[in-house]
Design a protein around this motif. Structure first.
Motif, PDB file in Angstrom:
ATOM      1  N   LEU A 543       0.809  -1.219   0.000  1.00 16.62           N
ATOM      2  CA  LEU A 543       0.000   0.000   0.000  1.00 16.62           C
ATOM      3  C   LEU A 543       0.846   1.275   0.000  1.00 16.62           C
ATOM      4  N   PRO A 544       1.943   1.378   0.751  1.00 15.51           N
ATOM      5  CA  PRO A 544       2.747   2.600   0.680  1.00 15.51           C
ATOM      6  C   PRO A 544       3.237   2.928  -0.728  1.00 15.51           C
ATOM      7  N   THR A 545       3.501   1.918  -1.524  1.00 15.21           N
ATOM      8  CA  THR A 545       3.934   2.176  -2.903  1.00 15.21           C
ATOM      9  C   THR A 545       2.798   2.768  -3.715  1.00 15.21           C
ATOM     10  N   LEU A 546       1.588   2.247  -3.546  1.00 17.53           N
ATOM     11  CA  LEU A 546       0.444   2.836  -4.242  1.00 17.53           C
ATOM     12  C   LEU A 546       0.258   4.293  -3.812  1.00 17.53           C
ATOM     13  N   LEU A 547       0.385   4.557  -2.505  1.00 17.10           N
ATOM     14  CA  LEU A 547       0.172   5.918  -2.005  1.00 17.10           C
ATOM     15  C   LEU A 547       1.257   6.876  -2.454  1.00 17.10           C
ATOM     16  N   SER A 548       2.413   6.340  -2.866  1.00 13.89           N
ATOM     17  CA  SER A 548       3.501   7.197  -3.342  1.00 13.89           C
ATOM     18  C   SER A 548       3.411   7.488  -4.832  1.00 13.89           C
ATOM     19  N   ALA A 549       2.361   6.995  -5.490  1.00 13.32           N
ATOM     20  CA  ALA A 549       2.239   7.109  -6.937  1.00 13.32           C
ATOM     21  C   ALA A 549       2.352   8.566  -7.390  1.00 13.32           C
ATOM     22  N   THR A 550       3.084   8.779  -8.466  1.00 16.82           N
ATOM     23  CA  THR A 550       3.277  10.121  -9.027  1.00 16.82           C
ATOM     24  C   THR A 550       2.629  10.214 -10.401  1.00 16.82           C
ATOM     25  N   GLY A 551       2.490  11.462 -10.855  1.00 17.95           N
ATOM     26  CA  GLY A 551       1.946  11.702 -12.187  1.00 17.95           C
ATOM     27  C   GLY A 551       0.463  11.458 -12.300  1.00 17.95           C
ATOM     28  N   LEU A 552      -0.272  11.641 -11.189  1.00 15.56           N
ATOM     29  CA  LEU A 552      -1.694  11.318 -11.197  1.00 15.56           C
ATOM     30  C   LEU A 552      -2.538  12.516 -11.599  1.00 15.56           C
ATOM     31  N   PRO A 553      -3.554  12.326 -12.439  1.00 12.88           N
ATOM     32  CA  PRO A 553      -4.524  13.394 -12.688  1.00 12.88           C
ATOM     33  C   PRO A 553      -5.379  13.593 -11.436  1.00 12.88           C
TER      34      PRO A 553
END
Length: 776
Positions: A543-553
């Motif tokens: 989950l921390p990796t999902l929450l760190s996602a970049t480049g999101l609209p």
């Protein structure tokens, strides 16, 4: 014209109605009679078979032999078609029943020779064990040979009447269970294929904990390996495994040891398990049997309770044999040239001519590469060594003797006879002992670790025997007061033998341990609550990796606060669970795409241990090597989240409330033969709600559609059982399916509905509603 059409439509409707009435008449007429008297010759005395309101037989006999004969009788009453299908598979005679579509199954079963091995195992049984097995066989045949009843509907659909049951028909199902759990040969082929695509250290990443793979056998062309993999039995499905845990009396509210077990097997209709209670002088055992097998596999007596988890032991090795250049009918060994052992197998095919199969065998085992139509690599063939094919197999003896064990220590001695499939036996006794004991035949290799196909001519990688039973891993009466296993590692770093090259991740076991540790004193309800737990260690870690996602609209960034508040519980009403699983599937696809290229589909879907390992230790997988910039895992997480969101919107709706796990995932209990047939399939099968994921305690191993969002659960807890040894006898249990395999029986679908809501029944039951008497 209209009148003619009306007459035609009326005729068709009448024929359809008559067909339905005929099917119903056959169906109702083929329901077994579960009350009254049956006269059977050769009994030691009268046998009472009392059914509770769930259809579970409670057998009371004057001898152990009669008790097992009665068990064969009631299993045949309720599950005869399932038993017939299973033995046909084990015999390699399925095409004889259903036609050429089953030929690949028959061919690989004939080459493996499981039924021959079963016959050899039966021939080697001691007289006492053979007498009990023969009594069970007689009970099955008592029902088959009855002439005053109709057979279940499947026999009419395939216009088939069963042959008499034999002892080998039961013994082969032990070996078929091993076939469903032992996937090492498939893994060896996959790793060999990936060596042509990846560096060895990247292959190691896909199997965390495995030693660095080395090419120790002859090179095999990828096309040949692909065809060999397709010809061999499929590896175990996602979610295959089990949980089991035990609690010592010092931490038990009742003062007795507690035991819980939930084996994760393929969901089927009818279900895998058949519940029964057997009582005779010197015997009182209750629990789950497998239709076709004559003993309780998971259950308890007054003195002992037991359940199983799959060890994951590597018991299969592929050997690349070198043909004798001077004689193609022979192969090379350390002692020189040796001729193949050759036998002919005739396979009958419904509606077609028989097929004749020539099966070659080497000193290691059957030549499995003969299943491949493409040319063999020059000068070589591939044979399989597998402990299941050892004729010295006393597993059935152990099955009959285990209910007589008075303690964990006695059970461990009895399990010295147990051979296949290799299992972790979780044990608890009435004196307060608890333990985990590994039982089964685990090979000892002269060299190598069994992770890749190896050279067969030199003898360097030959097996020298199996690990002695007393040296197999065991954990008895730990100071912590509890033991748990979720198919994770059962050996310490200093253990002297090789059991397996890789293990299942320990998320389930860690979660069970944490829940056990959270309560100083536990009871049966606490153990049931743990078995129902849906917190996913995989989700918590990723989950921390999902929450760190970049480049999101903005519309995707708006989802992250709710995801941050989610605790990783795979609950049916959670849309976060649905989104996370879709994201994880897309993330897995993206991180492997560039390294594996066209080979990416070979490695399966999630591979949670791999994903966790790369995030901890090997983030280089997140870089897309096909592009010039170096991407990180946060960038890859953002792309995967966009993929998952788009797929969920296309499949369901733009509203997150449409993505709940209950909507994206369901369990399917399909009939083995009729499941895909229109009209008949739904009649013989069932679809149910199912929470969880492959890494929660309450497992849900799913087949995922092409969009990576719709999930069909095929493997889950096939039963859930809890026993409290402070009680003189009794378990609380539920199975994925009812007692009967007959779709018109009141006991066909009731068990599946209880399983969906985890409503346990108590065995032995205090209330019995029907009595069937077997009289001499």
């Amino acid at each position: 014209m209209r009148r003619s059409l009306r007459l035609l439509a009326g005729t068709v409707a009448l024929l359809l109605l008559l067909t339905i009435l005929l099917v119903l008449a056959i169906g109702i007429g083929s329901l077994p009679r579960t009350g009254g008297n049956y006269r059977l010759g050769g009994l030691d005395g009268p046998v009472a078979i009392e059914r509770d309101r769930f259809g579970v037989p409670h057998i009371r006999a004057s001898s152990e032999r009669d008790a097992y004969r009665a068990l064969g009788f009631v299993q045949a009453q309720d599950r005869l078609w399932q038993m017939e299908f299973q033995r046909r598979v084990g015999q390699g005679r399925l095409a004889e029943l259903v036609g050429p579509a089953a030929l690949p199954v028959d061919r690989h079963l004939r080459v493996l020779g499981l039924y021959r091995a079963a016959e050899q195992a039966v021939a080697g049984l001691d007289p006492a064990t053979r007498a009990l097995l023969d009594a069970y066989v007689q009970g099955v045949n008592d029902w088959i040979e009855g002439r005053n009843r109709l057979l279940p509907p499947e026999f009419w659909i395939f216009w088939h009447r069963p042959e008499p049951w034999t002892a080998a028909d039961s013994a082969v199902w032990v070996k078929m269970m091993a076939l469903t759990l032992d996937g090492d040969m498939s893994a060896e082929i996959l790793r060999q294929r990936l060596l042509g695509v990846l560096q060895p250290e990247l292959i190691q990443d896909l199997w965390p904990g495995m030693a660095l793979p080395q090419t120790v056998g002859s090179h095999l062309p990828d096309r040949f390996l692909a065809d060999l993999a397709a010809a061999l039995p499929a590896p175990p499905g996602p979610g295959t495994g089990s949980n089991a845990f035990a609690v010592a009396p010092g931490r038990s509210a009742s003062g007795g040891a507690l035991l819980a077990g939930d084996p994760h097997l393929e969901l089927r209709s009818p279900g895998v398990w058949y519940l029964a209670y057997l009582e005779a002088p010197g015997l009182a055992v209750t629990g789950a049997t497998l239709p076709g097998l004559p003993f309780v596999v998971i259950g308890r007596t007054r003195q002992l309770a037991w359940s199983l988890t799959t060890t994951g032991a590597d018991v299969q090795d592929l050997f690349v044999e070198t043909l004798d250049p001077a004689d193609p009918a022979a192969y090379l060994t350390p002692e020189g040239s040796r001729p193949f052992s050759v036998r002919s197998e005739r396979i009958a095919v419904a509606g077609e001519a028989d097929q004749v199969l020539s099966v070659r065998t080497t000193r290691h085992g059957p030549v499995v590469s003969d299943l491949v139509d493409v040319p063999h690599p020059a000068g070589s063939v591939v044979s399989l060594a597998w402990t299941v094919l050892d004729p010295d197999d006393r597993t059935i003896r152990a099955g009959f003797r285990l209910p007589h064990a008075q303690s964990v220590a006695e059970a461990r001695q009895i399990l010295r006879d147990y051979r296949n499939p290799v299992q972790n036996f979780m044990l608890a006794d009435a004196a307060g002992g608890i333990g985990l004991v590994v039982a089964g035949a685990v090979p000892v290799r002269r060299d190598g670790d069994g992770s890749m196909p190896v050279d067969g001519a030199s003898g360097r990688f030959d097996w020298t025997g199996t690990i002695p039973p007393d040296e197999l891993p065991a954990r008895i009466d730990p100071t912590s007061g509890s033991i748990a296993n979720g198919n994770d590692r059962v050996v310490d770093d200093d253990y002297p033998h090789l059991v397996a090259t890789s293990w299942e991740p320990d998320w389930r076991r860690q979660r069970i341990d944490a829940l056990l540790a959270a309560e100083p004193v536990l009871d049966g309800d606490d153990l049931i609550r743990i078995q129902r737990d849906h917190r996913s260690g995989f989700a918590v870690e990723l989950l921390p990796t999902l929450l760190s996602a970049t480049g999101l609209p903005p519309e995707l960034a708006a989802l992250l606060p709710a995801m941050a508040d989610w605790d990783g519980t795979m609950a049916g009403e959670s849309w976060q669970a649905g989104l996370f699983l879709a994201w994880a599937e897309h993330f897995a696809r993206r991180v492997r795409a560039d390294e594996l290229g066209p080979a990416a589909p070979l490695v399966g879907s999630l591979r949670g241990a791999f994903l966790a390992n790369l995030l901890r230790n090997r983030p280089g997988w997140c870089d897309d090597r096909r592009t010039e910039p170096v991407e990180g895992c946060a960038h890859m997480a953002g792309l995967a989240l966009a993929d998952a969101h788009r797929a969920l919107v296309d499949a369901f709706d733009a509203r997150p409330s449409a993505w709940t796990l209950r909507q994206v995932q369901h369990a399917e209990l399909a009939h083995a033969v009729l499941g895909n047939m229109p009209l008949l399939g739904p009649w013989f099968g069932q679809q149910l709600a199912k929470a969880g994921d492959p890494y929660s305690v309450d497992v849900a191993g799913a087949r995922v559609d092409a969009s990576l969002v719709r999930r069909t659960v095929t493997h889950a807890a096939s039963l859930r059982m809890v026993a409290d040894l402070a009680e003189p006898e009794g378990i609380r249990i539920v199975t994925a399916g009812g007692q009967s395999g007959h779709p018109l029986s009141r006991w066909f679908s009731d068990g599946a509905r209880r399983w969906e809501r985890d409503i346990r029944i108590r065995l032995p039951a205090s209330e019995r509603i029907e009595l069937l008497s077997l009289v001499p």
